[in-house]
Design an enzyme around this catalytic site. Sequence first.
Site, PDB file in Angstrom:
ATOM      1  CG  HIS A   1      -2.101  -0.891   1.081  1.00  0.00           C
ATOM      2  ND1 HIS A   1      -3.302  -0.663   1.696  1.00  0.00           N
ATOM      3  CD2 HIS A   1      -2.262  -2.024   0.354  1.00  0.00           C
ATOM      4  CE1 HIS A   1      -4.156  -1.627   1.364  1.00  0.00           C
ATOM      5  NE2 HIS A   1      -3.547  -2.473   0.559  1.00  0.00           N
TER       6      HIS A   1
ATOM      7  CE1 TYR B   1      -6.106   3.760  10.711  1.00  0.00           C
ATOM      8  CE2 TYR B   1      -5.395   4.042   8.443  1.00  0.00           C
ATOM      9  CZ  TYR B   1      -5.272   3.420   9.676  1.00  0.00           C
ATOM     10  OH  TYR B   1      -4.298   2.467   9.866  1.00  0.00           O
TER      11      TYR B   1
ATOM     12  N   PRO C   1      -4.761   0.617  18.650  1.00  0.00           N
ATOM     13  CG  PRO C   1      -6.539  -0.769  18.050  1.00  0.00           C
ATOM     14  CD  PRO C   1      -5.956  -0.024  19.209  1.00  0.00           C
TER      15      PRO C   1
ATOM     16  CE  LYS D   1       3.585   3.709  13.640  1.00  0.00           C
ATOM     17  NZ  LYS D   1       3.811   3.256  12.282  1.00  0.00           N
TER      18      LYS D   1
ATOM     19  CE1 TYR E   1      -1.450   4.105   9.269  1.00  0.00           C
ATOM     20  CE2 TYR E   1      -0.278   3.333   7.324  1.00  0.00           C
ATOM     21  CZ  TYR E   1      -1.331   3.230   8.217  1.00  0.00           C
ATOM     22  OH  TYR E   1      -2.273   2.239   8.050  1.00  0.00           O
TER      23      TYR E   1
HETATM   24  P1  RFL Z   1       0.716 -11.665  21.998  1.00  0.00           P
HETATM   25  O1  RFL Z   1       0.297 -11.731  20.545  1.00  0.00           O
HETATM   26  O2  RFL Z   1      -0.284 -11.286  22.997  1.00  0.00           O
HETATM   27  O3  RFL Z   1       1.343 -13.091  22.367  1.00  0.00           O
HETATM   28  C1  RFL Z   1       1.685 -13.444  23.691  1.00  0.00           C
HETATM   29  C2  RFL Z   1       1.615 -14.948  23.812  1.00  0.00           C
HETATM   30  O4  RFL Z   1       1.979 -15.312  25.150  1.00  0.00           O
HETATM   31  C3  RFL Z   1       1.092 -16.324  25.618  1.00  0.00           C
HETATM   32  N1  RFL Z   1       1.065 -16.308  27.081  1.00  0.00           N
HETATM   33  C4  RFL Z   1       1.648 -17.249  27.850  1.00  0.00           C
HETATM   34  N2  RFL Z   1       2.345 -18.353  27.544  1.00  0.00           N
HETATM   35  C5  RFL Z   1       2.808 -19.117  28.582  1.00  0.00           C
HETATM   36  N3  RFL Z   1       2.582 -18.811  29.888  1.00  0.00           N
HETATM   37  C6  RFL Z   1       1.892 -17.709  30.236  1.00  0.00           C
HETATM   38  N4  RFL Z   1       1.681 -17.413  31.513  1.00  0.00           N
HETATM   39  C7  RFL Z   1       1.397 -16.884  29.206  1.00  0.00           C
HETATM   40  N5  RFL Z   1       0.681 -15.733  29.181  1.00  0.00           N
HETATM   41  C8  RFL Z   1       0.491 -15.404  27.898  1.00  0.00           C
HETATM   42  C9  RFL Z   1      -0.244 -15.955  24.964  1.00  0.00           C
HETATM   43  O5  RFL Z   1      -1.119 -17.060  24.901  1.00  0.00           O
HETATM   44  C10 RFL Z   1       0.211 -15.479  23.595  1.00  0.00           C
HETATM   45  O6  RFL Z   1       0.237 -16.519  22.647  1.00  0.00           O
HETATM   46  O7  RFL Z   1       1.950 -10.664  22.166  1.00  0.00           O
HETATM   47  P2  RFL Z   1       3.200 -10.377  21.184  1.00  0.00           P
HETATM   48  O8  RFL Z   1       3.765 -11.662  20.676  1.00  0.00           O
HETATM   49  O9  RFL Z   1       4.062  -9.420  21.891  1.00  0.00           O
HETATM   50  O10 RFL Z   1       2.541  -9.686  19.893  1.00  0.00           O
HETATM   51  C11 RFL Z   1       1.979  -8.397  19.968  1.00  0.00           C
HETATM   52  C12 RFL Z   1       0.856  -8.229  18.919  1.00  0.00           C
HETATM   53  O11 RFL Z   1      -0.025  -9.331  19.026  1.00  0.00           O
HETATM   54  C13 RFL Z   1       0.080  -6.926  19.103  1.00  0.00           C
HETATM   55  O12 RFL Z   1       0.952  -5.856  19.385  1.00  0.00           O
HETATM   56  C14 RFL Z   1      -0.736  -6.529  17.832  1.00  0.00           C
HETATM   57  O13 RFL Z   1      -1.719  -7.483  17.560  1.00  0.00           O
HETATM   58  C15 RFL Z   1      -1.395  -5.160  18.016  1.00  0.00           C
HETATM   59  N6  RFL Z   1      -2.261  -4.780  16.892  1.00  0.00           N
HETATM   60  C16 RFL Z   1      -1.730  -4.261  15.721  1.00  0.00           C
HETATM   61  N7  RFL Z   1      -0.391  -4.142  15.579  1.00  0.00           N
HETATM   62  C17 RFL Z   1       0.148  -3.680  14.407  1.00  0.00           C
HETATM   63  O14 RFL Z   1       1.373  -3.571  14.322  1.00  0.00           O
HETATM   64  N8  RFL Z   1      -0.629  -3.349  13.323  1.00  0.00           N
HETATM   65  C18 RFL Z   1      -1.987  -3.452  13.354  1.00  0.00           C
HETATM   66  O15 RFL Z   1      -2.635  -3.213  12.354  1.00  0.00           O
HETATM   67  C19 RFL Z   1      -2.591  -3.888  14.603  1.00  0.00           C
HETATM   68  N9  RFL Z   1      -3.921  -4.017  14.717  1.00  0.00           N
HETATM   69  C20 RFL Z   1      -3.651  -4.912  16.992  1.00  0.00           C
HETATM   70  C21 RFL Z   1      -4.457  -4.502  15.880  1.00  0.00           C
HETATM   71  C22 RFL Z   1      -4.243  -5.426  18.141  1.00  0.00           C
HETATM   72  C23 RFL Z   1      -5.608  -5.534  18.210  1.00  0.00           C
HETATM   73  N10 RFL Z   1      -6.158  -6.077  19.417  1.00  0.00           N
HETATM   74  C24 RFL Z   1      -7.113  -7.103  19.428  1.00  0.00           C
HETATM   75  C25 RFL Z   1      -5.549  -5.765  20.675  1.00  0.00           C
HETATM   76  C26 RFL Z   1      -5.824  -4.610  15.931  1.00  0.00           C
HETATM   77  C27 RFL Z   1      -6.416  -5.086  17.110  1.00  0.00           C
HETATM   78  C28 RFL Z   1      -7.916  -5.133  17.130  1.00  0.00           C
HETATM   79  C1  PHB Z   2      -6.209  -4.191  10.740  1.00  0.00           C
HETATM   80  O1  PHB Z   2      -6.323  -4.475   9.539  1.00  0.00           O
HETATM   81  O2  PHB Z   2      -6.494  -4.994  11.642  1.00  0.00           O
HETATM   82  C2  PHB Z   2      -5.743  -2.824  11.112  1.00  0.00           C
HETATM   83  C3  PHB Z   2      -5.233  -1.980  10.134  1.00  0.00           C
HETATM   84  C4  PHB Z   2      -4.798  -0.717  10.476  1.00  0.00           C
HETATM   85  C5  PHB Z   2      -4.882  -0.309  11.785  1.00  0.00           C
HETATM   86  C6  PHB Z   2      -5.356  -1.156  12.770  1.00  0.00           C
HETATM   87  C7  PHB Z   2      -5.810  -2.427  12.432  1.00  0.00           C
HETATM   88  O3  PHB Z   2      -4.477   0.953  12.096  1.00  0.00           O
END
Ligand code: RFL
Ligand code: PHB
Length: 395
Positions: free
Chosen positions: A72, A201, A293, A297, A385
């Site tokens: 993109h 957005y 989110p 980042k 971004y």
């Molecule tokens: P995770 O993915 O939470 O993984 C942690 C893992 O640790 C396990 N765990 C344990 N294992 C053993 N013993 C324990 N006591 C434990 N406790 C926990 C868990 O089961 C899990 O498998 O953290 P990690 O690896 O640091 O990854 C971080 C990312 O997942 C997170 O930052 C992103 O998803 C955030 N995020 C986004 N990030 C982006 O860069 N771009 C995006 O577009 C974006 N969109 C989003 C997002 C997060 C969202 N939510 C749901 C919070 C959109 C959403 C809606």
């Molecule tokens: C997503 O596709 O989940 C998404 C994309 C951009 C954002 C946050 C989430 O800023």
Amino acid sequence: MRTQVVIVGAGPSGLLLGQLLFKAGVDAIILERQSPEYVLSRIRAGVLEQVTLDVLAQAGVDQRLKKEGLVHTGFDLLFKSERHRIDLESLTGGQKVMVYGQTEVTRDLMDARQAAGLTTIYETNDVAIHDFDSDHPSVSYEKDGQRHTITCDFIAGCDGFHGVCRASVPSKSIQEFEKVYPFGWLGVLSDTPPVHEELIYVNSTRGFALCSQRSTTRSRYYLQVPLTDKVEAWSDDAFWQELRLRLDPEAREHLVTGPSIEKSIAPLRSFVTEPMRFGTLFLAGDAAHIVPPTGAKGLNLAATDVKYLSDALIEACVEKSHAGIDHYSTRCLARIWRAERFSWWFTSLMHHFPDQGEMGQKLQEAELNYLIHSEAGSRTMAENYVGLPLHFGEK
Ligand code: RFL
Ligand code: PHB
């Protein structure tokens, strides 16, 4: 059992760290509370920065994303019912982002780990970390009713926001900064073509919305909702109806709706832990920080933490130098606070804050208007971004 690094958590942070260590010949075991299927069922991030793509390439897991990822070069800001494009490429001297789901990144990392025959112990219970204030830490856990202990040189806490590692640090050694927002994001995944080729957005008087995607046939949409809303109370029809009301006429006309294949509500939070190193324990990813989110980042910050941590652990294990691990926390935190600031600012600009009334809405619209008409404003937005360079601000 003994290994050099025990990694707690097999989310993207833990799996990526495991892969980078393996490439450098450092042994690691990963402990994960959930099953692999459960980890893959969590629908989260969608946008990858170039810095993240570079780390994934270094880990040797970029073959599929190069084929299937969508490049993109811009995104749209929609306010007062009109859309305005932020051209990332021209504003940043050629930079782009890649749309490729976190689920797919995780799957690629799991496959690479399995192909290399590396150990991930899934469905572990009651993981506990010990003696990380010494140079002989260990990690114990329960599996199939039996308790096991792994001795190691270092522990990597990649266990997310609700993990055990950060919670095990004595409160006098850690400082936490937190802001909780008064709303959440209701997300829907559907096998329908995206409403637009790029992300939109949306700032609307009814609240924020985001039109995102996973592929040319799979869409991801979000709506700002009150924290009190329950996901069960949102039918698919109600979701599509509310989304339509927040879009501009053209997008409303192009929107293709269909049954949701995933629907969930995520609260929004800004959170930072300082420091990120405690003796032989290191926190990385969501275990150490959370961003709302809006700026996409979270996963990208996790990838850069892991890049810094893998470099530092490799230096310590292979070259027996502690310079990298001594700087780990400071290096990460400088980057984290910049991303926290951007994510907080973009969230504040785009969401409806009930306590700020019409004055708040008018001020947001004035700022958005400035942003799209001022090259300096657009450029500031674009360079944050796409992600600041890995060594931004370092001497
Ligand atoms: P995770 O993915 O939470 O993984 C942690 C893992 O640790 C396990 N765990 C344990 N294992 C053993 N013993 C324990 N006591 C434990 N406790 C926990 C868990 O089961 C899990 O498998 O953290 P990690 O690896 O640091 O990854 C971080 C990312 O997942 C997170 O930052 C992103 O998803 C955030 N995020 C986004 N990030 C982006 O860069 N771009 C995006 O577009 C974006 N969109 C989003 C997002 C997060 C969202 N939510 C749901 C919070 C959109 C959403 C809606
Ligand atoms: C997503 O596709 O989940 C998404 C994309 C951009 C954002 C946050 C989430 O800023």
